[in-house]
Design a protein around this motif. Sequence first.
Motif, PDB file in Angstrom:
ATOM      1  N   CYS A 129      36.766  41.827  35.340  1.00 23.88           N
ATOM      2  CA  CYS A 129      35.795  42.915  35.185  1.00 23.88           C
ATOM      3  C   CYS A 129      35.952  43.857  36.362  1.00 23.88           C
ATOM      4  O   CYS A 129      36.130  43.416  37.499  1.00 23.88           O
ATOM      5  CB  CYS A 129      34.373  42.360  35.140  1.00 23.88           C
ATOM      6  N   ASP A 146      32.605  44.634  39.580  1.00 31.42           N
ATOM      7  CA  ASP A 146      32.533  44.010  40.906  1.00 31.42           C
ATOM      8  C   ASP A 146      31.113  43.798  41.435  1.00 31.42           C
ATOM      9  O   ASP A 146      30.815  44.126  42.583  1.00 31.42           O
ATOM     10  CB  ASP A 146      33.342  44.866  41.901  1.00 31.42           C
ATOM     11  N   CYS A 147      30.250  43.225  40.605  1.00 32.80           N
ATOM     12  CA  CYS A 147      28.917  42.868  41.104  1.00 32.80           C
ATOM     13  C   CYS A 147      29.075  41.817  42.211  1.00 32.80           C
ATOM     14  O   CYS A 147      29.937  40.936  42.127  1.00 32.80           O
ATOM     15  CB  CYS A 147      28.041  42.349  39.976  1.00 32.80           C
ATOM     16  N   CYS A 163      29.162  37.886  41.374  1.00 32.87           N
ATOM     17  CA  CYS A 163      29.805  37.473  40.127  1.00 32.87           C
ATOM     18  C   CYS A 163      31.260  37.073  40.361  1.00 32.87           C
ATOM     19  O   CYS A 163      32.044  37.862  40.894  1.00 32.87           O
ATOM     20  CB  CYS A 163      29.741  38.619  39.120  1.00 32.87           C
ATOM     21  N   GLY A 219      33.778  39.283  38.499  1.00 32.62           N
ATOM     22  CA  GLY A 219      33.995  40.537  39.228  1.00 32.62           C
ATOM     23  C   GLY A 219      34.980  40.350  40.382  1.00 32.62           C
ATOM     24  O   GLY A 219      35.835  41.192  40.632  1.00 32.62           O
ATOM     25  N   GLY A 277      33.446  39.743  31.643  1.00 27.45           N
ATOM     26  CA  GLY A 277      33.667  41.153  31.349  1.00 27.45           C
ATOM     27  C   GLY A 277      32.416  41.925  31.002  1.00 27.45           C
ATOM     28  O   GLY A 277      31.352  41.364  30.774  1.00 27.45           O
ATOM     29  N   SER A 309      25.638  45.501  32.362  1.00 25.56           N
ATOM     30  CA  SER A 309      25.156  45.796  33.703  1.00 25.56           C
ATOM     31  C   SER A 309      24.577  47.211  33.771  1.00 25.56           C
ATOM     32  O   SER A 309      24.079  47.617  34.808  1.00 25.56           O
ATOM     33  CB  SER A 309      26.305  45.637  34.695  1.00 25.56           C
TER      34      SER A 309
HETATM   35 FE1  SF4 Z   1      31.227  42.486  35.478  1.00 26.56          FE
HETATM   36 FE2  SF4 Z   1      28.902  41.525  34.496  1.00 26.56          FE
HETATM   37 FE3  SF4 Z   1      30.237  40.258  36.476  1.00 26.56          FE
HETATM   38 FE4  SF4 Z   1      29.037  42.567  36.997  1.00 26.56          FE
HETATM   39  S1  SF4 Z   1      28.028  40.635  36.378  1.00 26.56           S
HETATM   40  S2  SF4 Z   1      31.116  41.987  37.657  1.00 26.56           S
HETATM   41  S3  SF4 Z   1      29.364  43.669  35.087  1.00 26.56           S
HETATM   42  S4  SF4 Z   1      30.935  40.555  34.394  1.00 26.56           S
END
Ligand code: SF4
Length: 376
Positions: A125, A128-129, A132, A135, A178, A212
């Motif tokens: 993904c 990049d939270c 996560c 990410g 993702g 998100s």
């Molecule tokens: Fe991606 Fe969701 Fe993870 Fe954020 S929380 S990095 S949007 S998968």
Amino acid sequence: MVNLLEMSRRELEGFFAGLGEKPFRAKQVMRWVHATRIGELAAMSDISKALRQRLGELATISAPTAISDTLAEDGTRKWLFRIDGANAVETVYIPEAVAGEDCSAEPGAGGIGRGTLCISTQAGCALDCAFCSTGKQGFNRNLRTAEIVGQLWHADRVLEPRGAGLAAISNVVLMGMGEPLANLEQVLPALEIFLDDAAYGLSRRRVTLSTSGIVPAIDRLREACPVALAVSLHAPTDSLRDQLVPINRKYPLAQLMAACQRYLEKAPRDFVTFEYVLLDGVNDRVEHAQQLLRLVAELPCKFNLIPFNPFPKAPFRRSPRAQMLVFQKVLLDAGIVTTLRKTRGEDIDAACGQLAGKIFDRTQRTARSTSLEAQS
Ligand code: SF4
Ligand code: SAH
């Protein structure tokens, strides 16, 4: 060659029209591919031999291969699907009534024998939270529609039905690896197939997309295929959310809340679900809960509080249980339905990119993920 697995009813009708066949063939073939749990061209007994032969020349039914299949003590089951030489994604099945408290926007509903399948939409993904692990692996590529549908197709074929006439999977959530709204082109036809009576026949209320917060894409989804919506909120203010969910810098909270309001005009449910990962000392204080109440004052919503799932080198800790309960109580006391997600399948890392993450760690698959590892 076309892949029948990724063709919506409309696409199949177009395909058969091109062959000089009647539109009802689309429904017939869809049933065979998805609903019968057989999914083989040769088995399509109500289709003439000549047409089957033709299909054999022009079409395949091609799903990603499951390279691992793990069952947790609590019945949670997890598959890792190879989607190409370099990438794998994961899918998690959460059986029974407890699923409502897990991966779903419909806490407690659905009753006995409910089963939820959590599907991935991208390999990695880009968003990049901070908390996560998907990410942290960086972005590799969007899944194709067949790779998204293939996860449900495979799980539906291998899981035992819950009972007479009850498929194992009653609910689907796009909450795996993702960001589904960053891959809407491929996700929309998959949603249509999930909902189609000839395929899986899931109602819009039983399919939940988690995002998100990509605001323009929330609006597109509302127009194209309004399924139940879950929004990963994780912070009550822009300053904190900018840090935890970087897409907030592009689409700040005021815009996100307005998009949620607009979504409700078409949504199959009369509320939005907010997911909120509780991070010790970061976003889990009473004042954060109070700020949340002000943020969502005008918006019919429910909260799903999620205990943080740690991963190697993660810069956060899970909130202590007592703190989670205090946080939950502030929201409950204000009349907001708020569930605290149970952690499921921990013995098989059935959460948020963790299994794929481990495999990636071992192989150091790409320079990008390696350098991200080094930074974190
Ligand atoms: Fe991606 Fe969701 Fe993870 Fe954020 S929380 S990095 S949007 S998968
Ligand atoms: N990209 C989408 C959907 C996939 S993530 C989204 O962000 O909503 C699914 C959910 O898992 C999101 O709410 C996400 O914030 C949450 N999540 C990610 N990492 C997590 C972690 N380490 N512990 C607990 N929840 C996590």
